[in-house]
Design a protein around this motif. Structure first.
Motif, PDB file in Angstrom:
ATOM      1  N   ALA A   1       0.695  -1.288   0.195  1.00 15.95           N
ATOM      2  CA  ALA A   1      -0.112  -0.143  -0.111  1.00 15.95           C
ATOM      3  C   ALA A   1       0.807   1.288  -0.284  1.00 15.95           C
ATOM      4  CB  ALA A   1      -0.927  -0.116   1.601  1.00 15.95           C
ATOM      5  N   ARG A   2       0.559   2.342  -0.631  1.00 11.74           N
ATOM      6  CA  ARG A   2       0.800   3.246  -0.487  1.00 11.74           C
ATOM      7  C   ARG A   2       0.545   4.312   0.946  1.00 11.74           C
ATOM      8  NH1 ARG A   2      -0.206   6.050  -6.076  1.00 11.74           N
ATOM      9  NH2 ARG A   2       0.620   4.367  -7.688  1.00 11.74           N
TER      10      ARG A   2
ATOM     11  N   GLY B   1      -0.252   6.862   3.305  1.00 17.27           N
ATOM     12  CA  GLY B   1      -2.035   7.198   3.259  1.00 17.27           C
ATOM     13  C   GLY B   1      -2.718   6.536   2.592  1.00 17.27           C
ATOM     14  N   GLU B   2      -2.708   4.870   1.765  1.00 18.16           N
ATOM     15  CA  GLU B   2      -4.162   5.151   1.865  1.00 18.16           C
ATOM     16  C   GLU B   2      -4.017   3.615   2.055  1.00 18.16           C
ATOM     17  OE1 GLU B   2      -3.385   4.308  -2.759  1.00 18.16           O
ATOM     18  OE2 GLU B   2      -2.978   6.324  -2.569  1.00 18.16           O
ATOM     19  N   ARG B   3      -3.787   3.585   3.538  1.00 13.12           N
ATOM     20  CA  ARG B   3      -4.335   2.177   4.030  1.00 13.12           C
ATOM     21  C   ARG B   3      -3.990   2.792   6.193  1.00 13.12           C
ATOM     22  NH1 ARG B   3      -0.726  -2.959   3.473  1.00 13.12           N
ATOM     23  NH2 ARG B   3       0.695  -2.207   4.411  1.00 13.12           N
TER      24      ARG B   3
ATOM     25  N   GLU C   1     -13.839  -2.189   0.858  1.00 14.88           N
ATOM     26  CA  GLU C   1     -12.297  -1.273   1.318  1.00 14.88           C
ATOM     27  C   GLU C   1     -11.993  -0.996   2.648  1.00 14.88           C
ATOM     28  OE1 GLU C   1     -13.071   2.627  -0.612  1.00 14.88           O
ATOM     29  OE2 GLU C   1     -12.191   1.702  -1.772  1.00 14.88           O
TER      30      GLU C   1
ATOM     31  N   THR D   1      -8.507   0.288   3.471  1.00 14.76           N
ATOM     32  CA  THR D   1      -7.798   0.755   2.087  1.00 14.76           C
ATOM     33  C   THR D   1      -7.874   2.030   1.137  1.00 14.76           C
ATOM     34  OG1 THR D   1      -8.937  -0.870   1.202  1.00 14.76           O
ATOM     35  CG2 THR D   1      -5.974  -1.164   2.164  1.00 14.76           C
ATOM     36  N   GLY D   2      -7.848   2.440   0.527  1.00  9.85           N
ATOM     37  CA  GLY D   2      -8.077   3.468  -0.318  1.00  9.85           C
ATOM     38  C   GLY D   2      -7.265   4.520  -0.055  1.00  9.85           C
ATOM     39  N   PRO D   3      -7.712   6.024  -0.806  1.00  8.49           N
ATOM     40  CA  PRO D   3      -7.247   7.382  -0.187  1.00  8.49           C
ATOM     41  C   PRO D   3      -7.902   7.452   0.818  1.00  8.49           C
ATOM     42  CG  PRO D   3      -7.621   6.798  -2.634  1.00  8.49           C
ATOM     43  CD  PRO D   3      -8.290   5.252  -2.335  1.00  8.49           C
ATOM     44  N   SER D   4      -7.521   8.702   1.485  1.00  8.42           N
ATOM     45  CA  SER D   4      -7.888   9.258   2.419  1.00  8.42           C
ATOM     46  C   SER D   4      -8.551   8.467   3.740  1.00  8.42           C
ATOM     47  CB  SER D   4      -9.630  10.341   1.961  1.00  8.42           C
ATOM     48  OG  SER D   4      -9.027  10.825   1.220  1.00  8.42           O
ATOM     49  N   ALA D   5      -7.185   7.488   4.058  1.00  6.89           N
ATOM     50  CA  ALA D   5      -7.481   6.051   4.860  1.00  6.89           C
ATOM     51  C   ALA D   5      -8.110   7.031   6.319  1.00  6.89           C
ATOM     52  CB  ALA D   5      -5.762   5.280   4.854  1.00  6.89           C
TER      53      ALA D   5
ATOM     54  N   ASP E   1       5.618   4.674   1.814  1.00  8.43           N
ATOM     55  CA  ASP E   1       5.484   3.438   0.853  1.00  8.43           C
ATOM     56  C   ASP E   1       6.090   2.533   1.078  1.00  8.43           C
ATOM     57  OD1 ASP E   1       3.528   5.228  -0.393  1.00  8.43           O
ATOM     58  OD2 ASP E   1       5.368   5.451  -2.278  1.00  8.43           O
TER      59      ASP E   1
END
Length: 732
Positions: A331-332, A334-336, A376, A392-396, A436
């Motif tokens: 995961a990147r 901020g995305e988890r 998610e 997971t995903g943006p704005s986690a 990351d």
């Protein structure tokens, strides 16, 4: 090579060949049938042999179990009898012929009938026997046992060594029933200087426990038996065990139904064996179909097994294995995010309304949290009362905060479990992936630390992992590293002593308190390094080092008596009591110079094991104290069972007696309760003369606090208290 269809003869031959492939020759059929018969005979013979073997093993096992139950019946009544006959107060009451005391403390056991149903006292100062039974009559009666039985008991008691923890125990017929009987003489088992009482001058006590249908039913339930009963003569064809009387001859027999699990198993399997034989014959004609079906079943079973291996059986949620798989995906930043949830006070829920209810709570919590899951928002149960969301995903970060708030909302209403309304709260901690290349394991560790921070501050709401928590974790690691070094090599660990004084202002004992001044970190407070020691598994090693230092001081100052705080981890360690006993024996230190202080958590976590450990400490010669009383959850029932010598009332109660009449009444009530339980009382945290005067007026035995003396090195304590010719005038 020519085509088969071009030659009619070859075509017919091929057709006949194909037909022959579907027909087994007679000899092959006969061979297969013979093989099947041999297999069936071998299987049948094996099943018969196995059933008989299982029956024989079950019979032998049931005999061993009933033998154990018989021994337990005698052991229970023997120990009960010895408790009374070796009790100094009981011996004094017998010598004084105090009939009221004997009834209230011994005879009442029979009239109530919960432990024993027959009590008989004779000999010594008594001209005739006096006894009680469970018929509710409080007045003592004579001749409850016939002279022959009484003479037999007297003979067996006379054969036991004087001044020993031995007794006579056997079975007798009385009033139409069988009793497990224990008998011993009233005497105090003391050292060589103890008072010796000739056997003829010592009174006797016999206690009988009736073997009732209820007790037989209990044995049946405990050992999975059926038909257990008492008969006069050994029955034919049934397992039995004699109940031996005082003369070594059977007075009755225990008999029960012989277990036949093998026969029962064989009976259930015979129809299946016949069906199996027919199935095997049928399989020869439909083998290909069955193989295809079997392959399909295997595929389905593999899929089911794969799903089951990743599913929690209790809640139906994904389990730790599925969680680890989800966590393994990259995961990147901020995305988890991880939201870690743990039920607060789950152990207390189990202890108060039962483990079955606790399981219901686990399931109901899972159902409510599952309403918040989505592709998610992956939810898993990874331990007993621990749940984890993987967001997971943006704005986690925003979404995990929303999820934590939503989880609080869905858990806000109480649960109804087995007639109870249970309000469940959860400690929640969350962490967001910062870079990351952060691994899933590191992210879970951060969320776990945040959850424990939330658990330590109940009611604070969800806690986000941050620099403060990270620094606290690193500080604990540094403290652990330096503590290990201090325990292995240096002399940084020391002991300070705080005086505990009596009513006359003289030193009674001193409480030993751990101190650590690290060469690299400087002074570390005890609550900090003790907590680290417990988490790092160093508590036993730290306790051993402190005990060695205390023993050095006890050898150097023979008049010194100390109190030592013991953590639950030390007490529950199986080698703790042998270790300290051996240390004292090697140094020539009497155990009576040491009082072991335990906190209430020991009592609540495992009362039975705590009682066993306390009994071992008392048997070795240590006195024991319950520390910080009133701050935990122990009950008066526990206090009565565990037999502490001293009760230490916590400072939080002492501090209120100057400003609150309610505080005075609470402390007075604690002191009265301790008096009723024959315990001495120490009031901690006394910081003013007015507090000391009030506590002494209420009957407090001993006092401790800064007003009397601060913790100090042993030399200061000795010079201030033990070398002084008079008690400390300032606090007397």
């Amino acid at each position: 090579m020519g085509r088969v269809g071009c030659d009619p003869s070859r075509g017919v031959g091929a057709l006949n060949g194909r037909k022959s492939m579907h027909r087994l020759p007679t000899r092959i059929v006969a061979l297969m049938i013979g093989t099947l018969l041999v297999v069936l005979i071998a299987v049948s013979g094996s099943m018969i042999w196995m059933s008989r073997t299982l029956d024989a093993q079950a019979r032998d096992q049931s005999l061993a179990q009933v033998r154990t139950a018989r021994a337990n019946l005698l052991t229970q009544v023997r120990l009960t009898t010895l408790d009374y006959t070796k009790w100094e107060t009981a011996v004094d009451a017998v010598r004084a012929k105090d009939s009221d005391w004997l009834y209230l403390n011994i005879g009442a056991a029979a009239t109530v009938g919960q432990v024993v149903q027959l009590v008989l006292i004779w000999g010594g100062p008594f001209a005739s026997d006096i006894g009680w039974t469970d018929d509710g009559v409080e007045a003592g009666r004579t001749s409850l046992l016939d002279p022959a039985t009484l003479g037999l008991i007297e003979h067996r008691v006379g054969a036991t060594p004087i001044r020993s923890f031995e007794s006579a125990d056997f079975f007798v017929w009385h009033s139409g029933g069988v009793f497990a009987l224990g008998a011993a003489r009233f005497e105090v088992v003391k050292g060589e200087n103890g008072v010796r009482i000739p056997d003829r001058q010592a009174a006797r006590l016999a206690m009988g426990r009736r073997i009732t249908p209820q007790s037989l039913a209990t044995i049946e339930d405990n050992y999975l038996l059926t038909g257990l009963e008492i008969v006069h003569a050994a029955p034919e064809g049934r397992p039995n065990l004699p109940l031996l009387g005082g003369d070594g001859r059977p007075v009755a027999y225990l008999t029960w139904d012989a277990p036949t699990p093998g026969t029962a198993l064989l009976g259930r399997m015979l129809p299946w064996l016949g069906l199996l034989a027919m199935t095997v014959l049928a399989m020869a004609g439909v083998g290909i179909v069955l193989v295809r079906r079997t392959a399909q079943h295997l595929v389905t079973a593999e899929r089911s097994a794969s799903t089951a291996a990743r599913t929690d059986a209790m809640t139906g949620l994904p389990n730790r294995a599925a969680f680890n798989e989800a966590l393994a995906r990259p995961a990147r930043a901020g995305e988890r995010a991880i939201l870690f949830l743990d039920v607060n006070d789950f152990k207390r829920i189990n202890d108060s309304i039962g483990h079955a209810a606790g399981d219901h709570i686990v399931v109901h919590v899972a159902r409510r949290l599952a309403k918040l899951s989505s592709p998610e928002r992956f939810l898993a149960r990874i331990a007993g009362d621990e749940y984890v969301f993987v967001v997971t995903g943006p704005s986690a970060e925003f979404r995990v905060r929303w999820l934590a708030h939503a989880a609080e909302q869905v858990l806000a209403n109480p649960f109804k479990v087995q007639g109870h309304q249970v309000q469940v709260t959860m400690a929640m901690g969350y962490a967001v992936q910062a870079v990351d290349d952060m691994t899933g394991a590191d992210l879970v560790r951060q969320a776990d630390l945040a959850m424990y921070e939330a658990k330590s501050h109940k009611g604070s709401g969800p806690v986000a992992f941050g620099a403060v928590i990270e620094q606290a974790s690193r500080d604990a690691a540094v403290i652990e590293q330096n503590l290990r070094r201090a325990l292995e090599h240096g002399t940084e660990i020391t002991v300070a002593y705080q005086p505990i004084v009596g009513p006359d202002g003289r030193l009674v004992r001193a409480e030993a308190l751990a101190r650590w001044t690290s060469a690299q970190l400087g002074p570390i407070t005890p609550d900090r390094f003790v907590a680290v020691a417990e988490q790092a598994g160093l508590m036993v090693q730290l306790g051993r080092r402190l005990f060695q230092i205390i023993c050095d001081d006890l050898v150097a100052y023979p008049d010194l008596h100390v109190s030592i705080n013991i953590s639950p981890l030390q007490l529950m360690a199986p080698d703790f009591i042998p270790m300290i006993t051996e240390e004292l024996r090697d140094r020539g230190i009497a155990a009576s110079r040491i009082e072991i202080e335990l906190t209430e958590s020991v009592v609540v976590d495992d009362p039975r094991l705590a009682a066993d450990r306390l009994a071992e400490l008392h048997a070795t010669g240590f006195s024991t104290a319950l520390d910080d009383f009133g701050t935990g959850y122990s009950s008066i029932g526990y206090l009565g069972q565990l037999r502490f010598d001293t009760l230490k009332i916590d400072r939080s109660f002492v501090s209120k007696i100057r400003s609150s009449q309610e505080g005075v009444e609470i402390v007075r009530g604690m002191i009265i309760m301790a008096r009723g339980l024959r315990m001495k009382v120490v009031c901690e945290g006394i910081e003013a003369a007015e507090e000391l005067e009030l506590l002494r007026a209420m009957g407090c035995d001993f006092a401790q606090g800064f007003h009397l003396g601060r913790p100090a090195p042993v030399q200061v304590l000795v010079n201030t208290w033990l070398c002084s010719t008079s008690p400390q005038a300032a606090v007397a």
